[in-house]
Structures are given as C-alpha cells and as structure tokens.
Design an enzyme around this catalytic site. Structure first.
Site, PDB file in Angstrom:
ATOM      1  N   HIS A 165       0.888  -1.135  -0.094  1.00  0.00           N
ATOM      2  CA  HIS A 165       0.099  -0.037  -0.094  1.00  0.00           C
ATOM      3  C   HIS A 165       0.871   1.377   0.232  1.00  0.00           C
ATOM      4  CE1 HIS A 165      -3.989  -1.805   0.896  1.00  0.00           C
ATOM      5  NE2 HIS A 165      -3.208  -2.818   1.132  1.00  0.00           N
ATOM      6  N   ASP A 372       3.508   9.291  -0.822  1.00  0.00           N
ATOM      7  CA  ASP A 372       2.374   8.219  -0.427  1.00  0.00           C
ATOM      8  C   ASP A 372       2.048   7.156  -1.448  1.00  0.00           C
ATOM      9  OD1 ASP A 372       0.388   7.471   1.447  1.00  0.00           O
ATOM     10  OD2 ASP A 372      -0.296   9.744   1.469  1.00  0.00           O
TER      11      ASP A 372
END
Length: 472
Positions: A165, A372
């Site tokens: 992720h 991110d």
C-alpha cells in the site's frame, strides 16, 4: 472457487460505523464484505513476555475468533518484545521511513530485524493451521514482507500474493537498509506482488536486476533468488457512489455545527494521520504564507486540519505532534481575530460517515504528502463533492493518486510558495472549471474502483499455478 484468506498487520474494527485505521482497513474490509472470507492479523494487544516462551507460539494463546457478516476474523496477540522489535522497531523504525524516502529518520538494529522475521514466522504458523490447500492468500503491506517465506518454510504451496500500500523506493534508497538482500529474498517467495504505481513496480524490478542478478522476461515474469514471480500495478480505489451518498447527509449535527461556526467563510480541509510522511509541517507553512500574502482572504477562510495520532509511543511521532501543536498556536496567534480562528487543528479520528459531509462542505481539499503510496483521502474528497458545485483538490505530485487525478491542482509539497499560490487559485476558481476538473477525476475513479482493484489482484493471483515454478 477457492477461499480468499486476507492477512494484514491489524484487523479492522468489526463494529459498523467505527473509524478504521486507514486505506488498507477500509479497502480490505469492503472487499471481504463483498465476497466473504477469512481475515487474520494482530489484535493490537500485547501480553507480557513471560506468557510466551522464546521462539514459541504458546499453545495456550490460540487466535481469537469473531464474525462480521460473511467475514471471519482471527486475531492474535503479540508479546511486548515482539511489539517492540517487529512493530516499533523494524517495521516502523526502518521500513516505513526508508520506503517513504525519509532515510534520515530511519534506524537499524539487527535485533529488531530478527524480531520482524520472528513475528512473520509466528503469523505464518498460526495461519498454516487455518488455511486449506486450495485457499488463496492475500497479504497486505510492509509489515508482512517475510510472511510468504515463513509459509513456504512450513511447506505451504498455496498461491500467495502481497499488495504493498505504500511506496517502493529506488534501489539506491532501499540498499541503505543493511539487510536489504535478506529482505528481498524473503519478499520473492510471494507469487504475485502488487504496487500502487508503475514507478513503484519499476523500482522493485530495478532492484532485482541491479542487486540480485535478476531478470525480467518478455511476459513480465521476474526471476531472482531462484524464484519466479509476477508483479503488477493495482491502484486502490473507492466506492464513488457510496461516498457521495454519505456526503449528501447535509443534516448531520456535526455539519450543522461546523457551518454555524464558519459563518459563511470558505473551508480548506485536510485529513491525515499524524505522520512525518504526510507533509503537515510544510502544509501549515504554506497556509501561513497564503495568509501573509493574501490579506483579502483574512476572515473569509478557515483551514480545518484533522490529524488522528498514530504510533504515539514512537518518539518521531511524539516530536511531530509537539511541533504541529506549536505551529498551529503560533499561526493563530499571528493572524486570529476575536471572531476568526484561521486554523483549526484536531488530534482525533472521525468515522467515515462523519467525514464525508465535511469533505462535501469544503471548498478546498488540501492533500500534500511528501510521499504516499496512493492516499485515499484525495479520492474520498473528490467523490464526496457535489458535481454541480464541487470543491477543488490540491494534491501532492508525490502521492500515487496524482498519477490518476491529474485534473487536481498538483503541487510540490516542498514548494511553500507554490502551495500558497495553489490555495489562492483553488479558492478563486470559477464553477465551470471546477466542474470540468471534478468530472475528469470522477471518470478515472469510476474506472479504477475499489471493486476493480480487488477483482484484478485476486483474479491475477488465482490464475497463477499453486506454486510458481522455481528457476533452480
């Protein structure tokens, strides 16, 4: 069809409406509720070291079992030593900062790496007692890079996939971890590894070629460490219609209170975990610069930053909390009036059903992480907007979401002046341009939905042989 078994560091809360821990929990729980299955992970609880003998699973501590609709949840405790070495230590003291390109904040202790491997093996031994030969195992994130190796040591030949992720860094960054080769050897025991972006997937393949004498075959198969494995790009999505429906609950009491407090002022809103990778300090600085350079916006705008604390027993997170509290007070001290507080800073979490109406009420969504993997807040904000009068998403170019949501105002989170100018542009943007940008983002999000993310990864994993052939 074979059963789907999900493994993650933590298992999401099972009570409807509770806040989840982030994108992983929201995405996985929604996926499992759709198809049913088993979810295994840490309970979040620790037990004294004396309860569990060294290198033992302690038969007296079987996994706890609960049910949430069609999902069976199994959780296990960790000892305090395991928590310190595995979670606080290697996972969040070494891997998290390094994979986010924050090598200056990373540390390495061999003892912690051994604890990381020990917990991955313990997870594997618990899981081996729960799965059947036909099950497909879908592991999640950086905590479990060694899980497949532990399962293979126990003789499991199931299809095993890992979805990462968070970002995967360039080889020059990854090799700052002294045990990078051992880590990557274990990672290659997976049959399929999924990434959020092509840049992340390419960085993984580059490492195998440059550091492990690996090769990439014409069909995309990677060979390294005597193993063959597949990789793919699977950008995680959101359920656009469900989020918009939650956002449309305009009579929510907390929203009524917010609107009364705003008094007609424009709202800039951010929701991020309290983490140094999220760029919160830079975001505060950009907003302060905006206020300094745009006096016409004084008393006409407020910035709401929701930053739930996480890993509060880790010093780096304690430090950023103290810093941001100080900065929020200083900015308000500089600009506030008796009837205007320019910056509201809240250190608490809110359930998604409460956040969606707040997103819809915000004229600007400010999402500017330093790095991110995806950042689902950006997608949630866009999904929550009223298509007839949408707000504007200001998004970091270093978030994985920027690869898809290029109709947002993309900014460099290290560029304070650039972010301040983007705030001005967003607050003054005409409704026609806002509608065009929003419609473009919705088209992408509907295509790369949560369902598509789930179905593509699980479908690709199911199509692999039960054990990908060894290269010798």
């Amino acid at each position: 069809m074979s059963r789907l078994v999900v493994v993650s560091n933590r298992v999401a809360p099972i009570n409807e409406g509770e806040a989840t821990a982030g994108g992983l929990a929201a995405g996985v729980m929604d996926a499992l509720r759709h198809s049913g299955g088993l979810w295994f992970g840490w309970s979040g609880q620790t037990v004294p070291d004396a309860v569990v003998p060294p290198d033992s699973l302690a038969p007296g501590l079987p996994p706890a079992v609960a049910r949430s609709g069609p999902v069976t949840l199994y959780t296990t405790d960790l000892t305090q030593r395991d928590y310190n070495d595995y979670y606080r230590g290697f996972a969040n003291g070494t891997l998290w900062p390094t994979l986010h390109y924050q090598t200056g904040l990373a540390r390495f202790e061999r003892r912690e790496f051994e604890g990381y491997r020990r917990v991955n093996r313990h997870f594997a031994r618990h899981l081996a007692a729960l799965v059947t030969p036909g099950d497909v195992i879908w592991a999640h994130d950086y905590h479990l890079m060694g899980l497949a190796a532990g399962l293979r040591e126990l003789g499991l030949r199931n299809r095993i996939g890992l979805f990462l992720h968070i970002p995967f860094p360039a080889p020059a960054v990854l090799t700052t971890i002294p045990v990078h080769a051992e880590l990557m050897r274990a990672l290659c025991q997976y049959d399929l590894i999924g990434f959020q972006t092509e840049a992340d997937r390419r960085a993984f393949a580059d490492y195998l070629r440059q550091e492990a004498e690996g090769q990439e075959l014409p069909d995309g198969t990677l060979q390294a460490f005597g193993r063959s494995l597949r990789t793919g790009v699977y950008p995680i999505g959101v359920d656009v219609d469900a989020l918009r429906a939650e956002a449309a609950l305009a009579d929510a009491p907390h929203l009524t209170a917010l609107r009364a407090g705003l008094g007609g002022r424009a709202l800039v809103m951010s929701v991020e975990r309290l983490d140094y990778s999220k760029g919160l300090r830079q975001r505060f600085a950009a907003y302060e610069r905006f206020l300094a350079e745009q006096p016409d916006w004084h008393r006409r705008v407020e910035y709401l930053q929701i930053a739930p604390p996480s890993r509060s027993d880790v010093e780096a997170y304690q430090a950023i909390r103290r810093e941001l509290e100080g900065e929020a007070g200083r900015i308000n001290g500089r600009f506030a009036e008796l009837d205007w507080t320019p910056l509201r800073y809240l250190n608490r979490s809110f359930p998604r059903r409460q956040l969606m109406p707040l997103y819809a009420a915000a004229q600007v969504g400010l999402v500017t992480p330093l790095r991110d993997g995806m950042n689902l807040v950006a997608k949630e904000y866009a999904a929550a907007q009223n298509p007839e009068d949408p707000g504007v998403l200001v998004l970091s170019q270093f978030a994985g979401a920027a690869r898809e949501l290029d109709a947002a105002l993309l900014v460099n989170p290290h560029d304070e002046a650039g972010m301040a100018m983007a705030l001005k542009q967003a607050l003054g943007m005409a409704v026609e341009e806002r509608r065009e940008r929003h419609a473009a983002m919705l088209r992408v999000m509907r295509h790369n939905s949560l369902e598509r993310w789930r179905d593509r990864f699980v479908g690709d994993l199911r199509q692999l042989p039960s054990l990908v052939a060894s290269t010798g």
